[in-house]
Motif scaffolding. Structure first.
Motif, PDB file in Angstrom:
ATOM      1  N   PHE A 141      36.091  -1.757  -9.119  1.00  0.00           N
ATOM      2  CA  PHE A 141      34.542  -2.818  -8.591  1.00  0.00           C
ATOM      3  C   PHE A 141      34.602  -4.177  -9.617  1.00  0.00           C
ATOM      4  O   PHE A 141      34.897  -4.127 -10.537  1.00  0.00           O
ATOM      5  N   ASN A 142      34.123  -4.938  -8.406  1.00  0.00           N
ATOM      6  CA  ASN A 142      34.016  -6.399  -8.142  1.00  0.00           C
ATOM      7  C   ASN A 142      35.540  -6.506  -9.198  1.00  0.00           C
ATOM      8  O   ASN A 142      35.374  -7.663  -9.777  1.00  0.00           O
ATOM      9  N   ASP A 143      36.324  -6.130  -7.906  1.00  0.00           N
ATOM     10  CA  ASP A 143      37.819  -6.622  -9.085  1.00  0.00           C
ATOM     11  C   ASP A 143      38.066  -6.940 -10.456  1.00  0.00           C
ATOM     12  O   ASP A 143      37.995  -8.054 -10.030  1.00  0.00           O
ATOM     13  N   CYS A 144      37.202  -5.812 -10.867  1.00  0.00           N
ATOM     14  CA  CYS A 144      37.469  -6.097 -12.677  1.00  0.00           C
ATOM     15  C   CYS A 144      36.047  -8.290 -12.912  1.00  0.00           C
ATOM     16  O   CYS A 144      36.586  -7.640 -14.357  1.00  0.00           O
ATOM     17  N   GLY A 145      35.655  -9.017 -12.279  1.00  0.00           N
ATOM     18  CA  GLY A 145      35.386  -9.271 -12.629  1.00  0.00           C
ATOM     19  C   GLY A 145      36.025 -10.943 -13.119  1.00  0.00           C
ATOM     20  O   GLY A 145      36.732 -10.982 -12.480  1.00  0.00           O
TER      21      GLY A 145
END
Length: 732
Positions: free
Chosen positions: A460-464
């Motif tokens: 999710f969200n490319d891990c931020g």
């Protein structure tokens, strides 16, 4: 009944201390249909060395997808659904090996996953080869007992059966058709062989972990007993177990009946939607003369059909983008019409067996202008195996054998998002229905437009910005996990409880990069003493170490001038070669021999680093060999001069001993004191100590060489040149 036993085994894996999901070792098994008993054989073992202590191993179980675990107690991202996994602990004490059995009766068929790991990692950075870690091994084997001739209960047809004894329960199964809104199970004519009142227990459904929704029904006497189920799992076999609770020698005769309430779906023509999709992709003009297809975004729906059906199905296209990456696209456009008469249903297909290793994201956006009623709410539910068809009656979002995930949007809160971590392998459904306040008129004709975005992503969200999404593999199964940096934690690196501030990140970058400038004194000393090759090596090391640590930072203060792997390799190569040339320079070898050893050693060091970059012997091996050469050369010089070499006590007191002391302190800091928390200043101390020790250890220049005298080397005045050539005269 004929039972068949099957045994499945997987190779043992070496366990790791837990810091992120990649440290958990995953085992993937497939349980066949008609399995009545599942037994796990868990074997844990440890080494026999003195470094091996008692250890607690945590084992997690889950059906349908890898278990979602949180051993560190960190926060999950907002809007994420988290349900605790079923776990057990295995302790390795004085015994070297531990064997544990876990039994599951009437398990659900399909994929089962086991994840095992050690306690939280200590965070200490260990140099490979200095210490031998204790090996902790874990192996999971699966034993299943399967019924080959399980009777089939046909819907609407009474079926008499006999339970022989309490030790031998009766197993039957019934197939749940698609669009089944409800199921009713009825048991009647319960009579024992002794003509007494019978007592039986009926179990409907299979056991799943971590949560099991198996339904139980106890029937006493000859009266009829029944159980009604809402939203049973579509297109699946449902196991039914009948157990006798009477005496051991008495058999029980029963009659079973299963009936279904089928829901009539109402939807637009899939053929018309398919033509509309093709025309929109081919650049056609939907709605033009001679075209019967509706335009994209204009969802045709029959009002009379909607009133007579119990659900409205919207066609959804599954678009595979990459590994564990799927996008769902509605053929009628992203906006979905939602009414209060019947729920709107969207099918999200996640039954390929390779979709459970990511995160399912469902986002809803309500068009406020489309809602004609004030205070109306659109209730939504995301569920697996079967949809929730009674959103107006209950909002707990539960089906017959599972618990869904509720969502809602209204004019006051028009957006909603749901994140399902590691969704189980199944058909997922999104149900939406308009709920009106009590006593408000015009609800039957009201309609709302809801924009739906649904997709499957590895992380999710490319891990931020403070995490890295890593794709993990266990045999042929792929799943994803987030590796967090700069003190951030959590499933998606959103927990900032221990996060480093931007100032701390900038300070760490400056310390690790600017500490390499301490090589400048060593370079100046080498140049002043005519060690130009050594000075070139120190310059190379300073340059690549500076930019490697600038690229290696976990936070926002990062700068990479080239590929990270290249910078790392050049930094390691420069560090080891610097030690190599420094010790050989101290040996005072002949020039030709020294430079041959320089080149040959550099080539061998480059080869060893390519084989194992972090091995301790890649640094210790060249150092020890160079020290052996230096000691041999010093002994040779001392024997030749008949006194200690180096002969000057000042050389020992003011140069060699301080340099050796700094080198030993640097090695101690590098090997035994570095952790993940103090890395940025302990490694900076390593840079400073190594650079200073090189400046102290470099030997003085050769006596026959004059110091650099730039005024004599670069002259601008006239000089009287003298010709010293001897002229040869030929005598005739």
């Amino acid at each position: 009944s004929l039972y068949v036993s099957e045994y499945f085994s997987q190779s043992a894996q070496k366990l790791s201390f837990y810091s992120w999901y990649g440290n958990a070792k995953l085992f993937h098994f497939h349980v066949p249909e008609d399995t009545v008993l599942l037994r796990w054989l868990l074997q844990a073992s440890r080494g026999k060395g003195p470094e091996c202590t008692s250890m607690e191993i945590t084992v997690h179980f889950r059906h349908g997808a890898p278990p979602v675990i949180n051993p560190l107690g960190t926060r999950f991202p907002a809007n994420a659904t988290v349900r605790p996994s079923y776990s057990i602990s295995i302790t390795l004490g004085s015994a070297v090996q531990n064997t544990t059995f876990v039994n599951v009766t009437t398990p659900a068929a399909g994929d089962w996953f086991i994840a095992a790991h050690l306690p939280e990692a200590a965070g200490r950075i260990e140099v490979k080869g200095f210490a031998t870690p204790c090996p902790y091994m874990f192996q999971a084997d699966m034993f299943v007992l399967r019924l080959t001739d399980m009777p089939v209960l046909e819907p609407g047809v009474p079926m008499p059966h006999t339970v022989v004894s309490p030790a031998k329960p009766l197993h039957v199964k019934v197939f749940v058709p698609k669009y089944a809104a409800g199921m009713r199970f009825q048991l009647s004519s319960c009579v024992t062989s002794e003509r007494r009142a019978c007592t039986v227990r009926v179990l409907l459904g299979s056991i799943t972990l971590p949560q099991s929704f198996q339904r139980s029904l106890t029937c006493t006497g000859s009266i009829n007993c029944s159980l009604a189920l809402d939203s049973p799992p579509w297109e699946k076999w449902l196991q039914i177990v009948v157990e006798s609770l009477g005496t051991a020698n008495a058999s029980v005769s029963v009659e079973m009946l299963a009936s279904f309430t089928v829901c009539r779906p109402g939807s637009t023509s899939s053929f018309l939607n398919f033509i509309s999709l093709n025309q929109s992709q081919a650049g056609g003009r939907p709605g033009a003369a001679g075209s019967s297809a509706p335009a994209a975004g204009e969802a045709p729906h029959n009002t009379s059909g909607q009133r007579s059906s119990c659900l409205q199905s919207q066609p959804v296209v599954r678009e595979d983008l990459d590994v564990v990456s799927v996008r769902y696209r509605l053929l009628n456009g992203p906006s979905v019409p939602v009414s209060s008469l019947a729920p709107t249903l969207l099918l999200l297909n996640l039954n390929t067996g390779m979709d459970s290793g990511g995160s399912l994201v469902v986002s809803l956006l309500l068009n406020k202008t489309s809602v004609s009623l004030a205070n109306a709410t659109v209730a939504a539910c995301v569920s697996a195996a079967s949809p929730v068809l009674s959103l107006n009656a209950t909002q707990n979002c539960s089906t017959a054998f599972s618990q869904g995930y509720p969502l809602s949007v209204s004019t006051s809160s028009a957006e909603a998002m749901l994140i399902v971590l590691f969704p189980q392998t199944d058909d997922w459904f999104l149900s939406l229905q308009l709920l009106c306040p009590k006593g408000q008129g015009g609800c039957g004709s009201a309609e709302a437009k809801v924009t739906v975005f649904a997709y499957l992503t590895p992380c999710f969200n490319d891990c931020g910005p403070y995490g890295q999404c890593s794709l993990l593999r266990r045999h042929g199964y792929l799943y994803a996990g987030c590796s967090c940096k700069a003190g951030w934690g959590g499933w998606s690196c959103t927990d900032d409880t221990k996060a480093q501030t931007v100032g701390t990140q900038n300070l760490a970058t400056l310390l690790l990069t600017l500490s390499n400038l301490m090589f400048l004194p060593a370079i100046a000393v080498a140049v002043y003493r005519y060690y130009l090759v050594e000075a070139s090596v120190y310059t190379y090391t300073m340059f690549f170490s500076t930019f490697y640590h600038a690229c290696d930072q976990p936070g926002v203060a990062v700068m990479c001038i080239m590929d990270y792997d290249t910078l790392q390799y050049c930094d390691f190569l420069g560090s080891v070669v610097s030690i190599w040339v420094t010790i050989l320079c101290m040996a005072r070898l002949k020039k030709i021999l020294k430079y041959v050893l320089f080149v040959l050693g550099t080539l061998l060091i480059a080869m060893s680093l390519q084989l194992d970059r972090r091995g301790v012997w890649n640094m210790m091996g060249p150092c020890l060999f160079a020290l052996l050469i230096m000691v041999t050369a010093w002994v040779h010089h001392g024997a030749k001069r008949r006194h200690c070499y180096p002969s000057s006590w000042k050389r020992w007191v003011f140069y060699l001993l301080p340099g050796i002391t700094l080198a030993f302190i640097a090695i101690s800091v590098y090997a035994f004191m570095e952790t993940n928390e103090n890395y940025y200043y302990t490694h900076s101390i390593w840079h400073v100590l190594v650079a200073c020790s090189v400046a102290f250890l470099l030997p003085p220049r050769d006596k026959h060489k004059k110091p650099w005298a730039w005024s004599q080397k670069l002259t601008c005045r006239y000089q009287i040149c003298q010709n010293d050539r001897e002229e040869l005269y030929a005598v005739t």
